[in-house]
Design a protein around this motif. Structure first.
Motif, PDB file in Angstrom:
ATOM      1  N   PHE A  39      26.619  46.901  46.914  1.00  0.00           N
ATOM      2  CA  PHE A  39      26.546  46.953  46.127  1.00  0.00           C
ATOM      3  C   PHE A  39      25.888  45.376  45.755  1.00  0.00           C
ATOM      4  N   THR A  40      25.339  44.713  45.483  1.00  0.00           N
ATOM      5  CA  THR A  40      25.065  43.158  45.829  1.00  0.00           C
ATOM      6  C   THR A  40      24.959  42.722  44.457  1.00  0.00           C
ATOM      7  N   GLY A  41      25.405  40.856  44.930  1.00  0.00           N
ATOM      8  CA  GLY A  41      25.401  40.500  43.878  1.00  0.00           C
ATOM      9  C   GLY A  41      24.892  38.783  44.462  1.00  0.00           C
ATOM     10  N   TYR A  42      25.833  38.015  43.526  1.00  0.00           N
ATOM     11  CA  TYR A  42      24.916  36.991  43.245  1.00  0.00           C
ATOM     12  C   TYR A  42      26.332  35.813  43.099  1.00  0.00           C
ATOM     13  N   LEU A  43      26.225  35.186  44.011  1.00  0.00           N
ATOM     14  CA  LEU A  43      28.026  34.399  44.091  1.00  0.00           C
ATOM     15  C   LEU A  43      28.028  33.050  43.997  1.00  0.00           C
ATOM     16  N   ALA A  44      28.539  31.844  42.535  1.00  0.00           N
ATOM     17  CA  ALA A  44      28.901  30.739  43.063  1.00  0.00           C
ATOM     18  C   ALA A  44      30.510  30.648  42.043  1.00  0.00           C
ATOM     19  N   LYS A  45      30.161  29.006  43.090  1.00  0.00           N
ATOM     20  CA  LYS A  45      31.314  28.813  42.018  1.00  0.00           C
ATOM     21  C   LYS A  45      31.172  26.735  42.911  1.00  0.00           C
ATOM     22  N   PRO A  46      32.351  26.422  42.407  1.00  0.00           N
ATOM     23  CA  PRO A  46      32.196  24.630  42.330  1.00  0.00           C
ATOM     24  C   PRO A  46      32.262  24.248  43.943  1.00  0.00           C
ATOM     25  N   ALA A  47      31.413  23.343  43.808  1.00  0.00           N
ATOM     26  CA  ALA A  47      31.418  22.956  45.449  1.00  0.00           C
ATOM     27  C   ALA A  47      32.026  22.733  45.657  1.00  0.00           C
ATOM     28  N   ASP A  48      33.002  21.635  44.536  1.00  0.00           N
ATOM     29  CA  ASP A  48      34.224  21.304  45.248  1.00  0.00           C
ATOM     30  C   ASP A  48      35.570  21.845  44.976  1.00  0.00           C
ATOM     31  N   ALA A  49      35.469  23.008  45.296  1.00  0.00           N
ATOM     32  CA  ALA A  49      36.655  24.306  44.797  1.00  0.00           C
ATOM     33  C   ALA A  49      37.887  24.033  46.123  1.00  0.00           C
ATOM     34  N   SER A  50      38.901  23.640  46.247  1.00  0.00           N
ATOM     35  CA  SER A  50      40.107  23.390  47.124  1.00  0.00           C
ATOM     36  C   SER A  50      41.213  23.973  46.880  1.00  0.00           C
ATOM     37  N   ALA A  51      41.007  25.282  45.990  1.00  0.00           N
ATOM     38  CA  ALA A  51      41.974  26.524  45.800  1.00  0.00           C
ATOM     39  C   ALA A  51      41.401  27.409  45.201  1.00  0.00           C
ATOM     40  N   PRO A  52      41.780  28.374  45.118  1.00  0.00           N
ATOM     41  CA  PRO A  52      41.542  29.666  44.337  1.00  0.00           C
ATOM     42  C   PRO A  52      40.757  29.205  42.847  1.00  0.00           C
ATOM     43  N   LEU A  53      40.289  30.755  42.246  1.00  0.00           N
ATOM     44  CA  LEU A  53      40.182  29.506  40.360  1.00  0.00           C
ATOM     45  C   LEU A  53      39.551  31.721  40.234  1.00  0.00           C
ATOM     46  N   PRO A  54      39.752  30.991  38.865  1.00  0.00           N
ATOM     47  CA  PRO A  54      39.471  32.278  38.451  1.00  0.00           C
ATOM     48  C   PRO A  54      38.547  32.869  38.424  1.00  0.00           C
ATOM     49  N   GLY A  55      38.171  34.032  38.757  1.00  0.00           N
ATOM     50  CA  GLY A  55      36.767  35.036  38.977  1.00  0.00           C
ATOM     51  C   GLY A  55      37.002  35.147  36.970  1.00  0.00           C
ATOM     52  N   LEU A  56      35.158  35.468  37.657  1.00  0.00           N
ATOM     53  CA  LEU A  56      34.098  36.172  36.037  1.00  0.00           C
ATOM     54  C   LEU A  56      33.781  36.539  36.699  1.00  0.00           C
TER      55      LEU A  56
END
Length: 286
Positions: A69-86
């Protein structure tokens, strides 16, 4: 959060418990009728963000039968801690550039956003090919379910997301609800954009424990306003936390990232409501 263990077969939407348009004998035929003159051009809702504000990568988030299963992951560049997932779920066209754009836009709002690929790499650029792809996918719904559950587990275990929600448009709207049905106690929120196969069966919907938000057009036939009304009534009767919105003058796919059926007023209001909902239940859960 803990890893979800999947039991296939008892809660997913199927033709016997979902809405069908009178003129369509199958979900794929219903979608093909609604999109018969459509093309997957980027709609105004697919606004890209400054590339410096997000990081992106193609990822493998699970396997089934040696097929990844392959997909596309994006998150804020300045994230310093785990963030909520979508879990971001494609339209019937597939995981195209417009869905990637929406994934980056969601990431810029403060999420670790994973766009799943329910077509295993295939993408359609015309309604005939999209119908073929969606029909094949629907006929292999067990694999689709394993796919979204694998996405949830990847976000929780690999990305350490403290909460996880789902969002999808059209075919993906139905699969946002399907994701909730596959993870009735694990998922923290589900957003449905006019999923044509929403279930109105109380026994199917009863296990859901997360808040649900749905966006539907008054001119849509799949699902029809009457079906949406029943869907909302059943959720209310079951005492579920449900926000169901009907947009007057809006048709099917009014907020799709891809296509020519965009309704700016309805889509922009739906986006505002979506962001407020996700912020309430994923960013700042009580």
């Amino acid at each position: 959060m803990t890893t979800a263990l999947l039991a296939i077969g008892c809660t997913l939407i199927n033709p016997s418990t979902s809405s069908q348009t009178p003129a369509a004998a199958s979900p794929s035929a219903a979608m093909a009728e609604l999109h018969k003159d459509d093309v997957p051009v980027a709609s105004p809702i697919a606004k890209d963000v400054d590339p410096d504000t997000v990081t992106t990568e193609d990822v493998t988030y699970g396997t089934l039968g040696d097929v990844p299963f392959t997909g596309y992951l994006a998150k804020p560049a300045d994230a310093s801690a785990p963030l909520p997932g979508l879990i971001v779920i494609q339209e019937w066209w597939g995981l195209n550039d417009n869905i990637r754009t929406m994934t980056r836009r969601l990431a810029a709002e403060g999420y670790t956003a994973l766009a799943v690929d329910l077509y295993d790499g295939a993408v359609a650029d015309n309604p005939a090919d999209a119908k073929t792809l969606v029909q094949a996918a629907i006929q292999n719904s067990d694999r689709l379910t394993q796919n979204v559950v694998a996405a949830y587990n990847y976000l929780v275990n690999d990305q350490q997301t403290p909460t996880v929600g789902s969002i999808g448009w059209c075919f993906g709207g139905s699969w946002s609800l399907n994701t909730a049905l596959a993870l009735p106690t694990e998922l923290d929120a589900a957003v449905i954009y006019y999923g044509g196969q929403v279930s109105t069966d109380a026994a199917t919907l009863e296990p859901l424990q997360m808040p649900i938000q749905g966006h539907f057009g008054s001119l849509d036939t799949n699902p029809s306003p009457e079906t949406v009304q029943v869907f909302e009534s059943v959720l209310n009767d079951l005492d579920k936390d449900a926000q169901i919105y009907m947009y007057e003058g809006a048709n099917h796919a009014f907020a799709n990232p891809s296509g020519t059926r965009y309704n700016a007023e309805a889509a922009e209001l739906a986006w505002e409501r979506t962001m407020a909902f996700l912020n309430e239940y994923l960013q700042d859960p009580s």
